[in-house]
Design a protein around this motif. Structure first.
Motif, mmCIF file in Angstrom:
data_model
loop_
_atom_site.group_PDB
_atom_site.id
_atom_site.type_symbol
_atom_site.label_atom_id
_atom_site.label_comp_id
_atom_site.label_asym_id
_atom_site.label_seq_id
_atom_site.Cartn_x
_atom_site.Cartn_y
_atom_site.Cartn_z
ATOM 1 N N THR A 26 5.641 81.627 13.427
ATOM 2 C CA THR A 26 6.978 82.148 12.967
ATOM 3 C C THR A 26 7.996 82.293 14.060
ATOM 4 O OG1 THR A 26 6.203 84.311 13.679
ATOM 5 C CG2 THR A 26 5.884 84.059 11.559
ATOM 6 N N ASN A 27 7.476 82.001 15.364
ATOM 7 C CA ASN A 27 8.753 81.986 16.315
ATOM 8 C C ASN A 27 8.120 80.971 17.537
ATOM 9 O OD1 ASN A 27 10.819 82.558 18.084
ATOM 10 N ND2 ASN A 27 9.793 84.760 18.937
ATOM 11 N N PRO A 28 8.132 79.673 17.199
ATOM 12 C CA PRO A 28 7.361 78.800 18.046
ATOM 13 C C PRO A 28 8.106 78.672 19.288
ATOM 14 C CG PRO A 28 8.631 77.651 16.186
ATOM 15 C CD PRO A 28 8.469 79.259 16.037
ATOM 16 N N ILE A 42 -6.699 74.710 22.100
ATOM 17 C CA ILE A 42 -5.347 74.005 21.817
ATOM 18 C C ILE A 42 -5.435 73.198 20.354
ATOM 19 C CG2 ILE A 42 -3.766 72.313 22.651
ATOM 20 C CD1 ILE A 42 -4.239 73.115 25.260
ATOM 21 N N ARG A 43 -6.480 72.432 20.284
ATOM 22 C CA ARG A 43 -6.701 71.677 19.104
ATOM 23 C C ARG A 43 -6.951 72.649 17.911
ATOM 24 N NH1 ARG A 43 -8.402 66.432 19.342
ATOM 25 N NH2 ARG A 43 -8.149 66.646 16.952
ATOM 26 N N MET A 44 -7.744 73.726 18.074
ATOM 27 C CA MET A 44 -7.933 74.857 17.148
ATOM 28 C C MET A 44 -6.630 75.421 16.470
ATOM 29 S SD MET A 44 -11.491 76.586 18.390
ATOM 30 C CE MET A 44 -11.736 77.437 17.079
ATOM 31 N N LEU A 45 -5.873 75.842 17.455
ATOM 32 C CA LEU A 45 -4.593 76.678 17.102
ATOM 33 C C LEU A 45 -3.660 75.508 16.741
ATOM 34 C CD1 LEU A 45 -4.226 78.673 20.644
ATOM 35 C CD2 LEU A 45 -4.555 79.796 18.383
ATOM 36 N N ALA A 46 -3.596 74.340 17.130
ATOM 37 C CA ALA A 46 -2.767 73.415 16.411
ATOM 38 C C ALA A 46 -2.990 73.125 15.153
ATOM 39 C CB ALA A 46 -2.744 71.960 17.456
ATOM 40 N N GLN A 47 -4.380 72.999 14.911
ATOM 41 C CA GLN A 47 -4.768 72.857 13.409
ATOM 42 C C GLN A 47 -4.421 73.904 12.506
ATOM 43 O OE1 GLN A 47 -8.898 72.779 12.195
ATOM 44 N NE2 GLN A 47 -8.526 70.761 11.058
ATOM 45 N N GLN A 48 -4.521 75.214 13.006
ATOM 46 C CA GLN A 48 -4.199 76.194 12.082
ATOM 47 C C GLN A 48 -2.885 76.430 12.156
ATOM 48 O OE1 GLN A 48 -6.331 78.437 10.419
ATOM 49 N NE2 GLN A 48 -7.624 76.887 10.860
ATOM 50 N N GLU A 65 0.501 69.140 16.261
ATOM 51 C CA GLU A 65 -0.249 68.013 16.734
ATOM 52 C C GLU A 65 -0.577 68.527 18.278
ATOM 53 O OE1 GLU A 65 -1.784 65.424 15.413
ATOM 54 O OE2 GLU A 65 -0.602 66.140 13.421
ATOM 55 N N PRO A 66 -1.703 68.172 18.727
ATOM 56 C CA PRO A 66 -1.740 68.414 20.100
ATOM 57 C C PRO A 66 -0.885 67.910 21.279
ATOM 58 C CG PRO A 66 -3.514 66.947 19.382
ATOM 59 C CD PRO A 66 -2.808 67.509 18.193
ATOM 60 N N GLY A 67 -0.608 68.769 22.009
ATOM 61 C CA GLY A 67 0.186 68.169 23.155
ATOM 62 C C GLY A 67 -0.536 67.893 24.351
ATOM 63 N N GLU A 68 -0.241 68.750 25.473
ATOM 64 C CA GLU A 68 -0.643 68.502 26.781
ATOM 65 C C GLU A 68 -1.480 69.995 27.113
ATOM 66 O OE1 GLU A 68 1.036 67.015 31.008
ATOM 67 O OE2 GLU A 68 2.259 68.354 29.952
ATOM 68 N N PHE A 69 -2.237 69.637 28.266
ATOM 69 C CA PHE A 69 -3.260 70.887 28.745
ATOM 70 C C PHE A 69 -2.852 71.037 30.093
ATOM 71 C CE2 PHE A 69 -7.303 72.608 30.638
ATOM 72 C CZ PHE A 69 -6.628 73.868 30.653
ATOM 73 N N VAL A 70 -2.463 72.062 30.520
ATOM 74 C CA VAL A 70 -2.021 72.182 32.169
ATOM 75 C C VAL A 70 -3.090 73.420 32.540
ATOM 76 C CG1 VAL A 70 -0.417 72.748 33.691
ATOM 77 C CG2 VAL A 70 0.136 71.803 31.523
ATOM 78 N N PHE A 106 3.099 76.398 24.217
ATOM 79 C CA PHE A 106 4.563 75.870 24.142
ATOM 80 C C PHE A 106 4.572 74.944 22.985
ATOM 81 C CE2 PHE A 106 7.683 72.811 25.661
ATOM 82 C CZ PHE A 106 8.719 73.588 26.081
ATOM 83 N N VAL A 107 5.688 75.172 22.158
ATOM 84 C CA VAL A 107 5.875 74.154 21.254
ATOM 85 C C VAL A 107 7.086 73.370 21.311
ATOM 86 C CG1 VAL A 107 5.850 74.036 18.561
ATOM 87 C CG2 VAL A 107 4.512 75.818 19.527
ATOM 88 N N ALA A 108 6.812 71.878 21.222
ATOM 89 C CA ALA A 108 8.007 71.328 21.124
ATOM 90 C C ALA A 108 7.707 69.913 20.588
ATOM 91 C CB ALA A 108 8.530 70.847 22.733
ATOM 92 N N ASN A 109 8.613 69.489 19.802
ATOM 93 C CA ASN A 109 8.491 68.329 19.115
ATOM 94 C C ASN A 109 7.195 68.117 18.135
ATOM 95 O OD1 ASN A 109 10.931 67.062 20.192
ATOM 96 N ND2 ASN A 109 9.594 66.773 22.059
ATOM 97 N N GLY A 110 6.872 69.299 17.564
ATOM 98 C CA GLY A 110 5.832 69.172 16.654
ATOM 99 C C GLY A 110 4.467 69.132 17.294
ATOM 100 N N ARG A 111 4.496 69.546 18.767
ATOM 101 C CA ARG A 111 3.172 69.544 19.576
ATOM 102 C C ARG A 111 3.066 70.687 19.887
ATOM 103 N NH1 ARG A 111 0.734 64.885 19.398
ATOM 104 N NH2 ARG A 111 1.908 63.007 18.873
ATOM 105 N N LEU A 112 1.779 71.234 20.045
ATOM 106 C CA LEU A 112 1.376 72.453 21.014
ATOM 107 C C LEU A 112 0.696 72.262 22.240
ATOM 108 C CD1 LEU A 112 1.008 75.501 20.770
ATOM 109 C CD2 LEU A 112 -1.289 75.139 19.703
ATOM 110 N N SER A 113 1.435 72.537 23.095
ATOM 111 C CA SER A 113 0.653 72.449 24.573
ATOM 112 C C SER A 113 0.191 73.799 25.019
ATOM 113 C CB SER A 113 1.736 71.949 25.591
ATOM 114 O OG SER A 113 2.102 70.543 25.194
ATOM 115 N N GLY A 114 -0.692 73.901 25.680
ATOM 116 C CA GLY A 114 -1.323 75.012 26.352
ATOM 117 C C GLY A 114 -1.539 74.805 27.691
ATOM 118 N N LEU A 115 -1.443 76.248 28.491
ATOM 119 C CA LEU A 115 -1.604 76.345 29.902
ATOM 120 C C LEU A 115 -2.708 77.372 30.052
ATOM 121 C CD1 LEU A 115 1.256 76.887 32.226
ATOM 122 C CD2 LEU A 115 -0.557 78.691 32.173
#
Length: 317
Positions: free
Chosen positions: A174-176, A238-244, A248-253, A206-215
């Motif tokens: 709701t608030n990416p 990250i992959r589970m959250l992105a699917q839900q 799409e998956p992004g980067e992991f930091v 962090f959501v950007a350009n349709g991708r979910l990244s995680g830290l």
């Protein structure tokens, strides 16, 4: 000039960290009495956008154990009995040490685990780890006012608490662009009741350009044994959250605070650094479950995982 045509294997960053900590780390005494070599404030970055996963290949890492542990976290689990039923023994050391210390019984690990599985009352008494990861992720303590009248307002503990994972998914959907897409296991009020305070403490997204990244911020980082599990766990999440959240998956930091190698892990370091990384595997899901809580082990399909043999090393408790 630098040769920019050759892209290094992504596992090389981990191997360089392992070597750097072993070679340059400051000698430190630690609570286990084993001793470590440690550096502070280390960073790793992994690209998940092509479906690959940071599952190390320079030694065999049990991805099945990682998946089962993550599902246990998400279920709110704090007792090792469900893990032991699935042959996951990575959490046994702490309750076993407590049992031996308090009872004087020199029971073997194998017999202790068998009794946990077979005896529900024994498991309830000796298999519980306190309010560790799952409790904080899914049931962060919440106190609500009672109906008692008078000047003194009394409070009771809500047994459900705050479900940080459910809130995170709602907020991503709701608030990416929120800067509050995060959860933590570091509950100061309950640290003393935990068998082991959380090492992987705070996650942010962090959501950007349709991708979910995680830290992930990790306060205590056992580079030889723990970190290979931690980076895979965070990447799976990250992959589970992105699917839900239909992303799409992004980067992991990964950020490491006290980043260390135990002094008795020298053989592990030397053997692992002598090996050449193999291509990383990919992850696909067998289905899209209805919610983050409905994933089963069979939903995770790791494809083309090749690795060098496992490297045994003692765990410090």
């Amino acid at each position: 000039m630098l040769d920019r045509t050759h892209k290094p294997h992504p596992e090389q960053a981990y191997l360089e960290l392992l070597e750097r900590v072993w070679r340059e780390g400051s000698p430190r005494r630690d609570r286990t009495g084993v001793g470590t070599r440690a550096l502070f404030g280390q960073t790793l970055r992994f690209d998940l956008s092509d479906g690959t996963m940071p599952l190390l290949t320079t030694k065999r890492v049990s991805w099945k154990t990682i998946v089962r542990e993550l599902l246990w976290f998400l279920d709110g689990g704090t007792n090792i009995r469900p893990l032991l039923r699935d042959k996951v023994t990575i959490w046994t050391d702490w309750p076993l040490a407590k049992y031996r210390s308090e009872t004087g019984d020199p029971i073997s690990q194998k017999d202790f685990e068998a009794r946990i599985v077979a005896d529900e009352a024994f498991a309830e008494r000796w298999g519980d780890l306190g309010p560790v990861y799952g409790a904080q992720w899914r049931h962060w303590p919440l106190f609500v006012p009672t109906d008692v009248e008078g000047e003194e307002q009394l409070y009771r503990r809500d047994p459900e608490g705050i479900d940080q994972i459910a809130k995170l998914i709602h907020d991503i959907r709701t608030n990416p662009t929120s800067r509050r897409l995060m959860f933590t296991g570091w509950n100061v009020a309950e640290l003393d009741g935990m068998a082991l305070p959380p090492c992987h403490t705070t996650y942010q997204y962090f959501v950007a350009n349709g991708r979910l990244s995680g830290l992930l911020h990790q306060r205590s980082c056992d580079v030889g044994l723990g970190v290979p599990y931690n980076i895979m766990t965070a990447s799976l999440l990250i992959r589970m959250l992105a699917q839900q959240c239909d992303l799409e998956p992004g980067e992991f930091v990964w950020f490491g605070g006290d980043t260390h190698v135990y002094e008795n892990h020298g053989d592990l370091v030397r053997e692992q650094l002598s090996r050449t990384p193999l291509p990383w595997p990919k992850l696909r899901f067998a289905r899209k479950p209805a919610s983050i809580l409905d994933y089963k082990f069979e939903d995770f399909v790791i494809e083309d995982y090749q690795s060098h043999p496992a490297i045994e090393a003692p765990i410090a408790v």
